[in-house]
Write a protein that holds these residues in place. Structure first.
Motif, short mmCIF file in Angstrom:
data_model
loop_
_atom_site.label_atom_id
_atom_site.label_comp_id
_atom_site.label_asym_id
_atom_site.label_seq_id
_atom_site.Cartn_x
_atom_site.Cartn_y
_atom_site.Cartn_z
N ARG A 265 0.86 -1.17 0.00
CA ARG A 265 0.00 0.00 0.00
C ARG A 265 0.91 1.24 0.00
O ARG A 265 2.14 1.13 0.09
N ALA A 266 0.30 2.43 -0.05
CA ALA A 266 1.08 3.66 -0.12
C ALA A 266 0.84 4.54 1.09
O ALA A 266 0.70 5.76 0.98
N PRO A 285 -2.30 2.21 -4.02
CA PRO A 285 -2.95 3.11 -3.04
C PRO A 285 -4.31 2.57 -2.60
O PRO A 285 -5.06 2.02 -3.40
N PRO A 287 -7.94 2.73 -2.07
CA PRO A 287 -8.92 3.59 -2.73
C PRO A 287 -9.82 4.35 -1.77
O PRO A 287 -10.32 5.42 -2.09
N ASP A 292 -8.12 10.60 -0.78
CA ASP A 292 -7.24 9.85 -1.68
C ASP A 292 -5.76 10.18 -1.41
O ASP A 292 -4.95 10.29 -2.33
N GLN A 294 -3.31 8.43 -0.28
CA GLN A 294 -2.27 7.48 -0.64
C GLN A 294 -1.83 7.66 -2.09
O GLN A 294 -0.64 7.45 -2.40
N THR A 295 -2.74 8.04 -2.96
CA THR A 295 -2.33 8.35 -4.34
C THR A 295 -1.38 9.54 -4.34
O THR A 295 -0.37 9.56 -5.06
N CYS A 298 2.24 8.82 -3.38
CA CYS A 298 3.06 8.15 -4.39
C CYS A 298 3.78 9.11 -5.31
O CYS A 298 4.76 8.73 -5.97
N ARG A 299 3.30 10.35 -5.42
CA ARG A 299 3.77 11.25 -6.48
C ARG A 299 5.28 11.38 -6.55
O ARG A 299 5.89 11.28 -7.61
N SER A 309 3.11 2.90 -9.55
CA SER A 309 1.84 2.96 -8.85
C SER A 309 0.75 2.37 -9.72
O SER A 309 0.67 2.69 -10.92
N GLN A 311 -3.45 1.82 -9.62
CA GLN A 311 -4.72 2.01 -8.93
C GLN A 311 -5.38 0.65 -8.72
O GLN A 311 -5.27 -0.25 -9.56
N GLN A 312 -6.08 0.49 -7.60
CA GLN A 312 -6.63 -0.82 -7.25
C GLN A 312 -7.59 -1.35 -8.32
O GLN A 312 -7.65 -2.56 -8.57
#
Length: 381
Positions: A265-266, A285, A287, A292, A294-295, A298-299, A309, A311-312
């Motif tokens: 996970r993130a 990440p 969801p 949001d 966790q998204t 990641c950046r 990365s 997306q789920q």
């Protein structure tokens, strides 16, 4: 001069781990520290040994008008208890790490005119931190870019990073494990303290799609929920991939040390540990994470080339296999990704945060602008 500090944190690992790191550093500097949290927070094993701990009631602002009224009563009760604590403990500052259990302690500090700092672990300012950001003396962030942070708060914002455990930070001094053409390729799969069912459902099948010669020299450590363990173990056995399955990894820093790639996970602590140690990753990440975040987390590492990365909704066995191969089955490519992940690390986070904390109780509680960016140059040495 020895001073007293109160650390206030919600009861999840993402809040408690950086609070524990700061508690250790402040104690090392000769100060006294007290922790304020909820029942979950004070039960984390080994994090706050020897630290004075207090459980305060704290409601969660949800459930409509009835839920809000109940939360308000609990918050006020927690605020009153914190005020009584401050009368005897006399803190020089109160440091909040987010989460609703931190709010009563901060409200009490405002009432008693005790200097305050908040620390944000994620790349999006959390709800409680947003609520109090206008009133605190300093805001410490883990990322250069933090969403939901108002422009008016920038002058009192300090980039320090997200503190990690010393055992993880020590990995920064160890080289990325060599991967010979015929050597064992080690994969660490972790969904955080609670595991992640989606990783258990997808990862074994995704790894099975990798080239046969590569798959035969793979060794996996997979942290899974207790209800998923039997099914995960059966899948790895079916694919002929050696794997150790566990619900909890007390030696996670050691596992991270020998890992060639991490699938996770993130969460904020996960990203901080990956970048501190310098380990390439495939990140999925959560969801349902608030805002949001966790998204957003990641950046930086993805932009630097240290992680991929997914997306789920797009996290399938085929996509996982494809991204692992893009990340680099070639040893040189993997080592390069590890170096790029390491370049995002902020190994002096706890030191910079402690410096900020010590500065906040200066006359009139004016916080001087620290410049941790200069120190980060050491991170690339």
């Amino acid at each position: 001069m020895s001073k007293h500090y109160v650390l206030a944190a919600g009861g999840t690992g993402g809040h408690m781990v950086p609070a524990a790191a700061l508690a250790t550093e402040l104690t090392r500097r000769g100060h006294r520290v007290a922790l304020v949290s909820d029942e979950r927070g004070v039960r984390f094993p080994d994090l706050f040994d020897g630290i004075q701990t207090h459980v305060l009631p704290a409601g969660r602002l949800s459930g409509g008008p009835i839920g809000w009224a109940k939360a308000a009563r609990q918050m006020l009760a927690g605020r009153s208890m914190a005020i009584e604590l401050y009368k005897t403990f006399r803190p020089s500052a109160v440091i909040g790490f987010g989460g609703y259990p931190a709010l009563p302690a901060l409200l009490a500090a405002f009432a008693q005119k005790v200097p305050t700092i908040i620390h944000e672990q994620n790349a999006v300012l959390g709800r409680v931190n947003r609520l109090v950001a206008g009133s605190v003396h300093g805001i410490a962030t883990s990322y250069e870019r933090v969403d939901r942070l108002k422009d008016s708060h920038v002058p009192k914002t300090h980039l320090v990073g997200n503190p990690v455990r010393e055992s993880v930070l020590a990995l920064r001094e160890r080289p990325y494990p060599a991967l010979d053409e015929d050597g064992i390729f080690r994969v660490l799969v972790t969904g955080g303290s609670q595991g992640a069912s989606i990783l258990s459902q997808v990862v074994p099948d995704g790894l099975a799609l990798l080239p046969v010669a590569f798959r035969r020299r793979m060794q996996v450590t997979h942290q899974a929920r207790i209800e998923d363990i039997d099914a995960v173990r059966a899948k790895y056995a079916e694919h002929g991939i050696p794997a150790e399955i566990a619900t909890y990894l007390p030696d996670l820093p050691d596992r991270l040390a020998w890992s060639h790639v991490v699938i996770a996970r993130a969460g904020a602590s996960t990203i901080a540990e990956l970048t501190a140690a310098g380990r390439p990753a495939i990140l999925v990440p959560l969801p349902g994470a608030t805002d949001d975040h966790q998204t957003a987390n990641c950046r930086e590492i993805v932009g630097a080339g240290g992680a991929r990365s997914i997306q789920q909704t797009q996290f399938t066995a085929t996509e996982l296999a494809k991204q692992i191969q893009k990340l680099g089955l070639d040893p040189a490519a993997l080592a390069n990704a590890a170096a790029r992940a390491r370049s995002c690390g902020r190994p002096f986070a706890v030191r910079d945060l402690a410096d900020l904390v010590e500065s906040v109780d200066a006359p009139k509680a004016k916080v001087g602008k620290i410049t941790p960016a200069k120190r980060q140059k050491e991170a690339f040495a």
